[in-house]
Design an enzyme around this catalytic site. Structure first.
Site, short mmCIF file in Angstrom:
data_model
loop_
_atom_site.label_atom_id
_atom_site.label_comp_id
_atom_site.label_asym_id
_atom_site.label_seq_id
_atom_site.Cartn_x
_atom_site.Cartn_y
_atom_site.Cartn_z
N GLY A 1 0.81 -1.22 0.00
CA GLY A 1 0.00 0.00 0.00
C GLY A 1 0.84 1.26 0.00
O GLY A 1 0.89 2.01 -0.98
N LEU B 1 -5.45 -5.00 -4.99
CA LEU B 1 -5.69 -4.01 -6.05
C LEU B 1 -6.49 -2.80 -5.59
O LEU B 1 -6.43 -1.74 -6.21
CB LEU B 1 -6.37 -4.66 -7.25
CG LEU B 1 -5.56 -5.76 -7.96
CD1 LEU B 1 -6.32 -6.29 -9.18
CD2 LEU B 1 -4.19 -5.26 -8.40
N CYS C 1 14.42 4.82 20.61
CA CYS C 1 14.34 5.98 21.52
C CYS C 1 12.91 6.11 22.04
O CYS C 1 12.67 6.45 23.19
CB CYS C 1 14.64 7.28 20.79
SG CYS C 1 16.34 7.60 20.36
N CYS D 1 -3.46 -6.66 6.93
CA CYS D 1 -4.36 -5.60 6.52
C CYS D 1 -5.69 -6.16 6.03
O CYS D 1 -6.74 -5.55 6.23
CB CYS D 1 -3.72 -4.77 5.41
SG CYS D 1 -2.41 -3.69 5.99
ZN LIG Z 1 17.42 5.84 19.36
#
Ligand SMILES: [Zn+2]
Lengths: 78, 246
Positions: free
Chosen positions: B36, B66, B169, B180
């Site tokens: 997608g 599609l 992080c 999906c």
């Molecule tokens: Zn990082």
């Protein structure tokens, strides 16, 4: 303290609400995370990301009167 | 040499200009996952004149792709996506070099698949691949843009190694929701996600990305929320890195 809590993405559909005002008796983001996930058990299963005043927040962060907190899931599909 | 006529529409924009167009045409973008988000991004990269595009995927085109996956039509059913995609990208812009890798990116092969690229566009559909891209990009100093979408929603995270927050992080949990086709994906969600992510990629390639962020796109309501991110000095992936520009 009063907080404004906003849900993004599918959390809106799961919670059935976009925004709510909350009387928060805790102190940190972690305290809020616990309150929100006990009201919405599916949030924690999907993973809960949190931002305070539009900045990404860690659980150890202090919350303050009037803060706007956004709660959203990591989206995983492609 | 930049084709000034062909790209006049984007060169006319101040923060692209000839200089930005030269940077785009001198860039190599690896698109990992051309479903997608990735297929739309690859088409946009070809149209805007990215010099070389490497498409990486091991899927074949299926009928239930599609409704949302650009680059493919009914004639492509059953064919490897990278082959159909390369043909379509060359038809759109003959001057773009297209490399095909008919394989999935894994932790093991990630560095060899993305080496030499100026930017990685993460169009994968799972966090295992995203974290493999995250680590490899940090090892090689390559910026990347993470994209994901489900139902009406998308998320976009551009990462400049050593400058903006990486996925570690942010400690984004690995939550797999399933495919999906099972959870659902509306085509407008991938278009909106890819549009935002490709703009982020261009801002990185033209040297204009200043701060890290997560964008959360909502294609049902037409809204985009931005959350500013900061690096975590204790991050196990990027904590010790410093950014080198250029
Ligand atoms: Zn990082």
């Amino acid at each position: 303290m009063k907080l404004r809590v906003r849900y993004f993405a599918m959390f809106r559909d799961i919670a059935g609400v976009d925004t709510l005002e909350m009387d928060f008796t805790g102190r940190k983001v972690l305290d809020l995370r616990k309150i929100i996930s006990s009201a919405n058990p599916e949030f924690e299963r999907r993973g809960m990301l949190i931002a305070v005043n539009e900045r990404y927040a860690e659980d150890s962060m202090d919350l303050h009167e009037g803060d706007t907190v956004a709660v959203f899931p990591p989206v995983s599909g492609g | 040499m930049v084709d000034i006529n062909r790209y006049s529409g984007q060169i006319a924009i101040n923060d692209i200009s000839i200089d930005g167009q030269k940077r785009l045409s001198g860039s190599t973008v690896a698109v990992v996952g051309i479903g997608g988000n990735g297929a739309i991004a690859a088409e946009l990269f070809a149209r805007m004149g990215i010099g070389r595009i490497r498409v990486i995927d091991n899927d074949s085109v299926r009928e239930n792709n599609l409704h949302r996956q650009f680059l493919y039509g009914e004639d492509d059913l059953g064919k490897p996506k990278v082959i159909s995609a390369a043909g379509r990208l060359k038809a759109i812009n003959r001057s773009v070099e297209v490399d095909t890798v008919n394989d999935y990116l894994t932790e093991k092969n990630s560095a060899s698949l993305i080496r030499g690229s100026s930017l990685v566009y993460d169009g994968t559909d799972n966090f295992a691949s995203r974290y493999a891209i995250n680590s490899a990009c940090f090892d090689l100093g390559i910026p990347f843009v993470m994209t994901s979408s489900i139902q009406y929603w998308g998320e976009i995270i551009p990462v400049l190694p050593g400058k903006t927050a990486c996925l570690k992080c942010l400690n984004i949990p690995v939550v797999e929701e399933g495919s999906c086709s099972r959870i659902g994906i509306f085509p407008t969600a991938v278009v909106l996600t890819a549009a935002i992510a490709v703009s982020a990629a261009v801002s990185i390639l033209t040297g204009k990305l200043e701060a890290g962020y997560i964008k959360i796109a909502d294609a049902r309501n037409g809204t985009v929320e931005t959350v500013i991110t900061e690096r975590n000095p204790a991050c196990p992936v990027c904590g010790k890195l410093t950014y080198k520009s250029g």
